[in-house]
Design a protein around this motif. Structure first.
Motif, PDB file in Angstrom:
ATOM      1  N   VAL A 466       0.816  -1.216   0.000  1.00 46.73           N
ATOM      2  CA  VAL A 466       0.000   0.000   0.000  1.00 46.73           C
ATOM      3  C   VAL A 466       0.850   1.268   0.000  1.00 46.73           C
ATOM      4  CG1 VAL A 466      -1.778   1.302   1.206  1.00 46.73           C
ATOM      5  CG2 VAL A 466      -1.944  -1.185   1.077  1.00 46.73           C
ATOM      6  N   LEU A 467       1.784   1.380   0.943  1.00 51.55           N
ATOM      7  CA  LEU A 467       2.616   2.593   1.003  1.00 51.55           C
ATOM      8  C   LEU A 467       3.444   2.794  -0.266  1.00 51.55           C
ATOM      9  CD1 LEU A 467       3.794   2.843   4.730  1.00 51.55           C
ATOM     10  CD2 LEU A 467       2.605   4.600   3.400  1.00 51.55           C
ATOM     11  N   PRO A 468       4.098   1.743  -0.793  1.00 55.71           N
ATOM     12  CA  PRO A 468       4.821   1.941  -2.051  1.00 55.71           C
ATOM     13  C   PRO A 468       3.921   2.346  -3.219  1.00 55.71           C
ATOM     14  CG  PRO A 468       5.639  -0.027  -0.937  1.00 55.71           C
ATOM     15  CD  PRO A 468       4.431   0.425  -0.185  1.00 55.71           C
ATOM     16  N   ILE A 469       2.702   1.794  -3.281  1.00 57.05           N
ATOM     17  CA  ILE A 469       1.780   2.196  -4.347  1.00 57.05           C
ATOM     18  C   ILE A 469       1.407   3.669  -4.195  1.00 57.05           C
ATOM     19  CG2 ILE A 469      -0.569   1.888  -5.248  1.00 57.05           C
ATOM     20  CD1 ILE A 469      -0.295  -1.105  -4.707  1.00 57.05           C
ATOM     21  N   ILE A 470       1.204   4.103  -2.954  1.00 52.44           N
ATOM     22  CA  ILE A 470       0.889   5.519  -2.714  1.00 52.44           C
ATOM     23  C   ILE A 470       2.064   6.404  -3.125  1.00 52.44           C
ATOM     24  CG2 ILE A 470       0.380   7.228  -0.924  1.00 52.44           C
ATOM     25  CD1 ILE A 470      -1.103   4.926   0.542  1.00 52.44           C
ATOM     26  N   HIS A 471       3.285   5.912  -2.881  1.00 52.39           N
ATOM     27  CA  HIS A 471       4.482   6.656  -3.305  1.00 52.39           C
ATOM     28  C   HIS A 471       4.448   6.884  -4.819  1.00 52.39           C
ATOM     29  CE1 HIS A 471       8.682   7.790  -3.804  1.00 52.39           C
ATOM     30  NE2 HIS A 471       8.836   6.794  -4.674  1.00 52.39           N
ATOM     31  N   VAL A 472       4.123   5.838  -5.586  1.00 53.31           N
ATOM     32  CA  VAL A 472       4.030   5.970  -7.049  1.00 53.31           C
ATOM     33  C   VAL A 472       2.863   6.877  -7.425  1.00 53.31           C
ATOM     34  CG1 VAL A 472       3.684   4.712  -9.218  1.00 53.31           C
ATOM     35  CG2 VAL A 472       5.079   3.703  -7.403  1.00 53.31           C
ATOM     36  N   LEU A 473       1.766   6.751  -6.695  1.00 54.49           N
ATOM     37  CA  LEU A 473       0.585   7.583  -6.958  1.00 54.49           C
ATOM     38  C   LEU A 473       0.910   9.069  -6.819  1.00 54.49           C
ATOM     39  CD1 LEU A 473      -2.484   7.724  -7.485  1.00 54.49           C
ATOM     40  CD2 LEU A 473      -2.843   7.365  -5.042  1.00 54.49           C
ATOM     41  N   ARG A 474       1.819   9.393  -5.900  1.00 52.59           N
ATOM     42  CA  ARG A 474       2.201  10.798  -5.697  1.00 52.59           C
ATOM     43  C   ARG A 474       3.296  11.249  -6.661  1.00 52.59           C
ATOM     44  NH1 ARG A 474       2.537   9.717   0.012  1.00 52.59           N
ATOM     45  NH2 ARG A 474       4.778   9.604  -0.347  1.00 52.59           N
ATOM     46  N   ASP A 475       4.322  10.383  -6.850  1.00 56.86           N
ATOM     47  CA  ASP A 475       5.551  10.850  -7.490  1.00 56.86           C
ATOM     48  C   ASP A 475       5.887  10.178  -8.816  1.00 56.86           C
ATOM     49  OD1 ASP A 475       5.950  12.479  -5.234  1.00 56.86           O
ATOM     50  OD2 ASP A 475       6.938  10.850  -4.154  1.00 56.86           O
ATOM     51  N   LYS A 498     -10.486  -1.918   2.132  1.00 60.46           N
ATOM     52  CA  LYS A 498     -10.975  -0.538   2.155  1.00 60.46           C
ATOM     53  C   LYS A 498     -10.521   0.161   3.429  1.00 60.46           C
ATOM     54  CE  LYS A 498     -15.283  -1.191  -0.516  1.00 60.46           C
ATOM     55  NZ  LYS A 498     -15.113  -2.562  -0.960  1.00 60.46           N
ATOM     56  N   ILE A 499     -10.602  -0.563   4.532  1.00 58.76           N
ATOM     57  CA  ILE A 499     -10.215   0.006   5.831  1.00 58.76           C
ATOM     58  C   ILE A 499      -8.712   0.234   5.873  1.00 58.76           C
ATOM     59  CG2 ILE A 499     -10.226  -0.392   8.319  1.00 58.76           C
ATOM     60  CD1 ILE A 499     -12.668  -2.233   7.867  1.00 58.76           C
ATOM     61  N   THR A 500      -7.945  -0.774   5.444  1.00 58.43           N
ATOM     62  CA  THR A 500      -6.481  -0.677   5.491  1.00 58.43           C
ATOM     63  C   THR A 500      -5.967   0.452   4.604  1.00 58.43           C
ATOM     64  OG1 THR A 500      -6.337  -3.065   5.862  1.00 58.43           O
ATOM     65  CG2 THR A 500      -4.333  -1.952   5.119  1.00 58.43           C
ATOM     66  N   ILE A 501      -6.447   0.497   3.364  1.00 57.39           N
ATOM     67  CA  ILE A 501      -5.962   1.511   2.420  1.00 57.39           C
ATOM     68  C   ILE A 501      -6.402   2.908   2.860  1.00 57.39           C
ATOM     69  CG2 ILE A 501      -6.109   2.325   0.032  1.00 57.39           C
ATOM     70  CD1 ILE A 501      -6.496  -0.635  -0.786  1.00 57.39           C
ATOM     71  N   GLY A 502      -7.677   3.036   3.232  1.00 52.95           N
ATOM     72  CA  GLY A 502      -8.178   4.348   3.642  1.00 52.95           C
ATOM     73  C   GLY A 502      -7.466   4.887   4.864  1.00 52.95           C
ATOM     74  N   GLY A 503      -7.040   3.985   5.754  1.00 54.20           N
ATOM     75  CA  GLY A 503      -6.352   4.410   6.971  1.00 54.20           C
ATOM     76  C   GLY A 503      -4.875   4.650   6.789  1.00 54.20           C
ATOM     77  N   THR A 504      -4.340   4.359   5.606  1.00 55.91           N
ATOM     78  CA  THR A 504      -2.913   4.583   5.342  1.00 55.91           C
ATOM     79  C   THR A 504      -2.682   6.060   5.061  1.00 55.91           C
ATOM     80  OG1 THR A 504      -2.717   2.363   4.396  1.00 55.91           O
ATOM     81  CG2 THR A 504      -0.964   3.943   3.886  1.00 55.91           C
ATOM     82  N   PRO A 505      -1.783   6.707   5.809  1.00 57.36           N
ATOM     83  CA  PRO A 505      -1.547   8.151   5.628  1.00 57.36           C
ATOM     84  C   PRO A 505      -1.216   8.497   4.179  1.00 57.36           C
ATOM     85  CG  PRO A 505      -0.412   7.348   7.589  1.00 57.36           C
ATOM     86  CD  PRO A 505      -0.938   6.141   6.880  1.00 57.36           C
ATOM     87  N   GLY A 506      -1.920   9.478   3.658  1.00 58.27           N
ATOM     88  CA  GLY A 506      -1.634   9.984   2.323  1.00 58.27           C
ATOM     89  C   GLY A 506      -2.373   9.307   1.196  1.00 58.27           C
ATOM     90  N   ALA A 507      -3.058   8.190   1.466  1.00 61.54           N
ATOM     91  CA  ALA A 507      -3.706   7.442   0.381  1.00 61.54           C
ATOM     92  C   ALA A 507      -4.831   8.248  -0.250  1.00 61.54           C
ATOM     93  CB  ALA A 507      -4.218   6.105   0.893  1.00 61.54           C
ATOM     94  N   ILE A 508      -5.780   8.654   0.551  1.00 63.03           N
ATOM     95  CA  ILE A 508      -6.943   9.373   0.013  1.00 63.03           C
ATOM     96  C   ILE A 508      -6.525  10.738  -0.517  1.00 63.03           C
ATOM     97  CG2 ILE A 508      -9.114  10.474   0.685  1.00 63.03           C
ATOM     98  CD1 ILE A 508      -9.740   8.001   2.334  1.00 63.03           C
ATOM     99  N   GLU A 509      -5.574  11.379   0.162  1.00 60.89           N
ATOM    100  CA  GLU A 509      -5.102  12.691  -0.299  1.00 60.89           C
ATOM    101  C   GLU A 509      -4.474  12.597  -1.691  1.00 60.89           C
ATOM    102  OE1 GLU A 509      -5.309  12.808   4.134  1.00 60.89           O
ATOM    103  OE2 GLU A 509      -4.613  11.375   2.625  1.00 60.89           O
TER     104      GLU A 509
END
Length: 664
Positions: A466-475, A498-509
């Protein structure tokens, strides 16, 4: 199980006295719970269907609780023809059909049928039918009748999610089949309990029908299969088929029948394809044949000498220790395999011009049309080699291997299984954090393609993706960001994710940022992911705080260029059920835009806009007065008469609220 009180006789639910509303609701809940547990050991398609039904369970619990509190009476009247009563009976009818389909699907999985091809074809039609029937029924349920509390509006949103998924499935069904489904459904449901008892004496033999004329066998088989899932085993299918042929004025069906007699069959898309005998007589251009296998190439690649081969065969040649070109016998200075996109395109054009699938199944079984390799081509060793290259010190090798896996994972379920079994997922996750944008893109797209296979979703989550995917989603580059968003959507199809991803800092943003400033495709992918995540109540407030309402309203204002009105309204309809979402939508000057859509939008847009306005105006006299001043009465009145069924209900309810405040 309580639902076994009415096994296979779904329409007999209507025989339960309306005064026993609680009995109906309780039995319906039990039936849904039973279906939810049935899909565990079935095929993927059946599992998904059972999972969709499982999302209805909490809402059915709420309806049952309402029935208990209301003393067993429906919200409006005790008549069996009343809306709450009949819609639950229709839902029971649909769920019984789902249950029957799952049982039939289970028998096929257990190998209890000898004619596998015929059974597979019948199950495919039955799946389409029960999907269509479930969508039809769920779309007609009016939750206002059951006084669903604000605290469980999330459950209504889950039903909306199920509806959206079912509608996507229905889009794949041909128009003619949809017409046939409606006619057959009307015939099967038009009978009352007395008629049903009389029909038990009918025998399922066309020759016993005292009818004349040609009976379309294909249509009769369809009637038989659909009657079967609706528990009508003893239907006079020949008589019903003739009646249906007369109703449909079977021109298009007869044309298809004639085409099949002449050697042409129609695909799902309506394109004609050549049958096996005609295809075998075609002369394949020599350049399209692999020099090793002498068969039509599916994935042509160029080696160092400039010769082109089918990838699987040349890879096997190299893996066996050969270092020369099979055709020229020249030494291969390097073992790089370069895709021959030009030749692949020419092969596809030739296949299209000759009305054959590309590539078609080969007689010796060495290639398959779904893009998988067979065991004899050494696909496991090929995939293992690619996975080992992912950890190479050479960035070029990593990038190339990730690109290959991306392509393989896109082609087939079998490839997705094999790639995961080779241990590729944790390595691909690690590549999301490298500083090479193209490698990131290939890695995240590989994970997206792998996640299509249900089991891989869990493996990807356990790998800490999740966190690495969010990193790609941002950068990442824009294509990588688009596919990272699509990967989040795919992973969030499982509720706990849904709970895990939504609760990961920066995902929804990060998703909101892509929704606001991404490419057209990026916006669509972000919208899909946000909608899915916001089905979970806890993620709604996170999305609101991340500024999703502002981004959505901006897209509504630019609707003429964004082309995403549907997506925007769908997300708003989910958010408006949350207190913070309702406040944010009201403050964002959304009401005038929604009223404009009541006047000028497409029927689906009008439906969603009406539903959002109703949610905004419930227990809010200020918003009610606002829509009254803005002239909403005229378009709402029009929608209450000519809109979709759901839109009519919402518009009527909103007009009633306005009337109570004497706004009309």
């Amino acid at each position: 199980m309580r639902s076994s009180l009415w096994p296979g006789k779904a329409r007999l639910w209507l025989a339960i006295p309306a005064s026993q509303f609680y009995t109906m609701a309780d039995a319906l809940l039990s039936l849904a719970c039973e279906i939810a547990t049935m899909g565990i050991s079935l095929a993927t398609e059946s599992i998904r269907l059972a999972r969709k039904v499982s999302l209805l369970i909490h809402l059915l619990e709420e309806i049952r609780d309402f029935a208990a509190q209301s003393g067993g009476q429906t919200a409006s009247s005790s008549s069996a023809a009343s809306t709450p009563w009949s819609c639950l009976a229709d839902l029971a009818f649909a769920l019984e059909a789902v249950k029957k389909f799952l049982l039939l699907s289970g028998w096929k999985s257990a190998g209890k049928n000898s004619n596998l091809e015929s059974v597979t074809k019948k199950l495919a039609i039955q799946y389409q039918y029960v999907t269509w029937q479930l969508e039809k029924v769920l779309g007609n349920i009016s939750y206002e009748h059951f006084k669903i509390s604000d605290e469980v509006q999330e459950e209504v949103c889950k039903v909306e999610l199920v509806l959206a998924q079912l509608r996507r499935e229905i889009e794949k069904i041909g128009v003619e089949n949809l017409h046939i489904f409606q006619e057959i459904y009307n015939m099967l449901t038009s009978t009352n309990v007395k008629d049903f008892k009389q029909q038990r004496s009918f025998k399922l033999h066309a020759t016993n029908s005292n009818t004349t004329g040609f009976v379309d066998r294909e249509l009769r088989d369809m009637v038989t299969g659909l009657a079967e899932v609706n528990g009508k085993y003893n239907y006079d299918t020949a008589r019903m088929t003739l009646k249906l042929m007369d109703r449909l004025k079977r021109t298009s069906h007869v044309d298809q029948f004639k085409n099949e007699k002449s050697g042409i069959r129609l695909s799902n898309s309506g394109r004609s394809t050549v049958d096996d005998k005609q295809r075998d007589s075609l002369e394949i251009p020599e350049d399209f044949l692999c020099p090793i296998s002498l068969e039509l190439m599916r994935d042509p690649v160029i080696v160092f000498t400039g010769q082109t081969y089918e990838r699987s065969f040349i890879q096997r040649w190299i893996d066996c220790g050969n270092g020369t070109c099979p055709k020229t016998q020249q030494k291969l200075q390097n073992l790089t395999l370069t895709p021959n996109y030009v030749l692949r395109s020419l092969i596809m054009q030739w296949c299209d011009a000759n009305k054959i699938e590309q590539p078609y199944r080969l007689a010796n079984g060495r290639m398959r049309s779904d893009g998988t390799f067979s065991e004899i081509t050494g696909e496991r060793s090929f995939i293992n080699t690619l996975v080992s290259k992912l950890t190479s010190r050479s960035r070029d090798e990593q990038r190339s291997a990730a690109a290959e896996l991306r392509s393989l994972a896109k082609r087939s379920t079998n490839n997705r299984k094999l790639i995961a079994e080779a241990g590729a997922i944790p390595v691909l996750v690690s590549l999301l954090l490298v500083d090479d944008k193209k490698t990131q893109e290939h890695a995240v797209t590989s994970l997206l393609n792998l996640s299509i296979y249900e089991h891989n979703k869990e493996v990807i989550m356990l790998a800490g993706a999740v966190l690495p995917i969010i990193h790609v989603l941002r950068d990442g580059n824009m294509e990588a960001r688009e596919n990272a968003s699509a990967a989040i959507f795919s992973l969030s199809l499982i509720d706990e994710n849904k709970i895990t991803i939504g609760g990961t800092p920066g995902a929804i943003e990060a998703l909101v940022e892509l929704l606001d400033n991404g490419s057209a495709r990026g916006k669509k992918d972000a919208a899909s992911a946000l909608f899915n995540l916001c089905i979970y109540q806890g993620n709604k407030s996170r999305a609101v705080r991340a500024g999703v309402v502002r981004a959505l309203v901006k897209m509504l204002e630019e609707s003429s260029t964004s082309g995403m009105v549907d997506e925007v309204l769908t997300i708003l309809s989910v958010l408006v059920s949350h207190k913070e979402g309702k406040v944010a939508i009201s403050k964002a000057n959304t009401i005038p835009l929604l009223i404009d859509l009541l006047r000028t939008g497409q029927p689906r847009n009008k439906e969603n806009a009406t539903a959002i306005l109703l949610a905004l105006c419930k227990k809010d006299s200020k918003n009610l007065a606002c829509i009254g001043r803005m002239g909403a009465v005229v378009p709402l009145t029009e929608i209450s008469k000519t809109g979709t069924e759901r839109a009519k209900r919402k518009a009527t309810s909103l007009l009633e609220h306005m009337q109570k405040l004497q706004i009309l």
